[in-house]
Structure formats: structure tokens, C-alpha cells
Design a protein around this motif. Structure first.
Motif, PDB file in Angstrom:
ATOM      1  N   ARG A 122       0.816  -1.209   0.000  1.00 50.56           N
ATOM      2  CA  ARG A 122       0.000   0.000   0.000  1.00 50.56           C
ATOM      3  C   ARG A 122       0.854   1.265   0.000  1.00 50.56           C
ATOM      4  O   ARG A 122       1.895   1.325   0.657  1.00 50.56           O
ATOM      5  N   LEU A 123       0.339   2.294  -0.678  1.00 51.80           N
ATOM      6  CA  LEU A 123       0.855   3.655  -0.575  1.00 51.80           C
ATOM      7  C   LEU A 123      -0.182   4.458   0.191  1.00 51.80           C
ATOM      8  O   LEU A 123      -1.359   4.474  -0.197  1.00 51.80           O
ATOM      9  N   GLU A 124       0.242   5.092   1.282  1.00 51.73           N
ATOM     10  CA  GLU A 124      -0.635   5.939   2.101  1.00 51.73           C
ATOM     11  C   GLU A 124      -0.132   7.371   2.008  1.00 51.73           C
ATOM     12  O   GLU A 124       1.008   7.642   2.374  1.00 51.73           O
ATOM     13  N   THR A 125      -0.994   8.275   1.551  1.00 52.24           N
ATOM     14  CA  THR A 125      -0.542   9.651   1.325  1.00 52.24           C
ATOM     15  C   THR A 125      -1.317  10.702   2.098  1.00 52.24           C
ATOM     16  O   THR A 125      -0.909  11.863   2.113  1.00 52.24           O
ATOM     17  N   ARG A 126      -2.403  10.327   2.734  1.00 55.41           N
ATOM     18  CA  ARG A 126      -3.255  11.320   3.401  1.00 55.41           C
ATOM     19  C   ARG A 126      -2.634  11.764   4.721  1.00 55.41           C
ATOM     20  O   ARG A 126      -1.861  11.051   5.333  1.00 55.41           O
ATOM     21  N   ARG A 176      -7.682   1.138  -5.755  1.00 52.22           N
ATOM     22  CA  ARG A 176      -7.532   2.566  -5.483  1.00 52.22           C
ATOM     23  C   ARG A 176      -8.602   2.974  -4.478  1.00 52.22           C
ATOM     24  O   ARG A 176      -9.780   2.689  -4.648  1.00 52.22           O
ATOM     25  N   LEU A 177      -8.147   3.638  -3.409  1.00 55.34           N
ATOM     26  CA  LEU A 177      -9.045   4.046  -2.334  1.00 55.34           C
ATOM     27  C   LEU A 177      -9.442   5.497  -2.555  1.00 55.34           C
ATOM     28  O   LEU A 177      -8.582   6.358  -2.724  1.00 55.34           O
ATOM     29  N   HIS A 178     -10.733   5.760  -2.519  1.00 52.46           N
ATOM     30  CA  HIS A 178     -11.256   7.109  -2.711  1.00 52.46           C
ATOM     31  C   HIS A 178     -11.781   7.632  -1.377  1.00 52.46           C
ATOM     32  O   HIS A 178     -12.480   6.915  -0.657  1.00 52.46           O
ATOM     33  N   PHE A 179     -11.447   8.892  -1.070  1.00 54.03           N
ATOM     34  CA  PHE A 179     -11.807   9.513   0.200  1.00 54.03           C
ATOM     35  C   PHE A 179     -12.540  10.817  -0.041  1.00 54.03           C
ATOM     36  O   PHE A 179     -12.347  11.477  -1.057  1.00 54.03           O
ATOM     37  N   ASP A 180     -13.330  11.223   0.960  1.00 53.22           N
ATOM     38  CA  ASP A 180     -13.952  12.542   0.903  1.00 53.22           C
ATOM     39  C   ASP A 180     -13.045  13.547   1.633  1.00 53.22           C
ATOM     40  O   ASP A 180     -11.953  13.183   2.104  1.00 53.22           O
ATOM     41  N   ASP A 181     -13.478  14.779   1.720  1.00 53.11           N
ATOM     42  CA  ASP A 181     -12.665  15.838   2.335  1.00 53.11           C
ATOM     43  C   ASP A 181     -12.470  15.663   3.838  1.00 53.11           C
ATOM     44  O   ASP A 181     -11.593  16.298   4.426  1.00 53.11           O
ATOM     45  N   GLU A 182     -13.273  14.798   4.464  1.00 49.90           N
ATOM     46  CA  GLU A 182     -13.125  14.537   5.906  1.00 49.90           C
ATOM     47  C   GLU A 182     -12.361  13.239   6.160  1.00 49.90           C
ATOM     48  O   GLU A 182     -12.377  12.716   7.281  1.00 49.90           O
ATOM     49  N   ASP A 183     -11.707  12.722   5.131  1.00 51.47           N
ATOM     50  CA  ASP A 183     -10.862  11.532   5.236  1.00 51.47           C
ATOM     51  C   ASP A 183     -11.623  10.229   5.422  1.00 51.47           C
ATOM     52  O   ASP A 183     -11.058   9.228   5.875  1.00 51.47           O
ATOM     53  N   ASN A 184     -12.909  10.209   5.083  1.00 49.25           N
ATOM     54  CA  ASN A 184     -13.688   8.969   5.103  1.00 49.25           C
ATOM     55  C   ASN A 184     -13.487   8.242   3.784  1.00 49.25           C
ATOM     56  O   ASN A 184     -13.578   8.858   2.726  1.00 49.25           O
ATOM     57  N   MET A 185     -13.232   6.946   3.868  1.00 54.51           N
ATOM     58  CA  MET A 185     -13.104   6.181   2.633  1.00 54.51           C
ATOM     59  C   MET A 185     -14.491   6.031   2.016  1.00 54.51           C
ATOM     60  O   MET A 185     -15.422   5.550   2.666  1.00 54.51           O
ATOM     61  N   LEU A 186     -14.620   6.469   0.769  1.00 57.30           N
ATOM     62  CA  LEU A 186     -15.894   6.411   0.073  1.00 57.30           C
ATOM     63  C   LEU A 186     -16.111   5.074  -0.623  1.00 57.30           C
ATOM     64  O   LEU A 186     -17.168   4.471  -0.533  1.00 57.30           O
ATOM     65  N   ASP A 187     -15.091   4.659  -1.372  1.00 58.18           N
ATOM     66  CA  ASP A 187     -15.209   3.400  -2.091  1.00 58.18           C
ATOM     67  C   ASP A 187     -13.839   2.900  -2.503  1.00 58.18           C
ATOM     68  O   ASP A 187     -12.830   3.583  -2.314  1.00 58.18           O
TER      69      ASP A 187
END
Length: 181
Positions: A23-27, A129-140
Motif C-alpha cells: 500500500r501507498l498511504e498519502t493522506r 484505489r481508495l477514494h476519500f472525501d474531504d473529511e478523510d472517510n473512505m468512500l469506495d
């Protein structure tokens, strides 16, 4: 057309991969970490508890026992955010379970032209690929098997691994900068 999978299908990838999961974690932080009771314990005590029977750790130990590798590179700000400090503390638990956790300063990741995206790559053939919203919640979670995109992510993985350092070395560097501050 992207294939969006539910969380159960995503979790199964960690049980069914053949040789590598990376995994690559960038947030700068993740809502899931902030909601974790271990995060609250970290805030209160400066250290997170370890439960070796946690399902993630049980699975990682089983996968490592089968000769598979699991790793990740985390991009960290300088100074690290509270969430990044939690992840750095928690990395010792991941390492105990058998994960290869490495770190890279954000400015070094930028110099290496690493993308600002989070993904897992399984067996060098499936990208999640992990998609997040602006509050750092994983969307899908979007599964990608298109060869050019898989190769691009493998190149990113190789570059990130080349520039990153093991979590314990990074933790010592962070501790040294905090002591001087």
C-alpha cells in the motif's frame, strides 16, 4: 469502466492474494483512525495498545506464515500530524504481525514525483484505489486490472520503497526532531 467493490470484497483480497500486498498511504489523516479506540488511547497515553487477536493482525500473521509479503509506505508531513504520529506508534504492532512498514517525508515524496493517491497493489496485477472525501472517510474502492495502470502503480511502489526508510528508523528521526524542538 471502473469496478467499484464493497468492503467485504475488498477485505477478501487480503486473504486471497498469492504473493504480495502493498500500500501507498498519502493522506494526512484517516477518519477510520480517528474513530478507533486505539487512537483515543494514544491521545491519552502517548502510546497505542496492541491486541494480537485483532483480525488484521491474525490475517497478516497467517499470510506471512504462508510465505507472502505485506508492506506499505506512508508519506508523512514534517512535523507529522497527530494522526501520522498515531500511525507511526501503531506501526510497531503492524511490524510485529509481519508487515514491512516504511516512511517517507512528504517533501521527499514530492521530489520523487510520487502521486497523492492511496492504493493497494496485489500480486502486481490488481490495484485497489481508495477514494476519500474531504473529511478523510473512505468512500469506495475501485479495482483496476488494466495493465498500463497496474504497471504505473508498480513503478510508484518501486520508487516509494527505494526512497523510504523502515518505520523504526523514521520513528527515531521524528523523536530526535521533537526533542530538539
Amino acid at each position: 469502466m471502473p469496478e467499484i467493490v464493497d468492503r467485504a470484497a475488498f477485505r477478501r483480497l487480503f486473504e486471497t492474494f498469492n504473493h504480495t500486498a502493498w500500500r501507498l498511504e498519502t493522506r494526512r489523516g484517516y477518519a477510520s483512525d480517528r474513530q478507533d479506540p486505539d487512537f483515543q488511547a494514544f491521545l491519552a497515553a502517548g502510546s497505542s495498545p496492541y491486541d494480537p487477536n485483532e483480525p488484521w493482525f491474525v490475517n497478516i500473521k497467517a499470510q506471512r506464515g504462508a510465505g507472502k509479503t505485506v508492506g506499505r509506505v506512508r508519506i508523512a508531513d514534517n512535523p507529522p500530524t497527530t494522526e501520522q504520529r498515531f500511525q507511526l506508534d501503531y506501526a510497531r504492532h503492524n511490524a510485529t504481525a509481519g508487515e514491512d512498514i516504511r516512511y517517507l517525508w512528504r517533501e521527499d515524496a514530492d521530489r520523487a514525483a510520487l502521486p497523492a493517491e492511496d492504493f493497494w497493489i496485489f500480486d502486481s496485477r490488481i490495484v485497489a484505489r481508495l477514494h476519500f472525501d474531504d473529511e478523510d472517510n473512505m468512500l469506495d474502492v475501485e479495482l483496476i486490472t488494466e495493465p498500463a495502470e497496474v504497471v504505473r502503480c508498480a513503478i510508484v511502489r518501486d520508487a516509494a520503497m527505494h526512497h523510504a526508510v523502515p518505520y523504526d528508523q523514521f520513528a527515531a528521526r521524528v523523536a530526535g526532531t521533537e526533542e530538539r524542538a
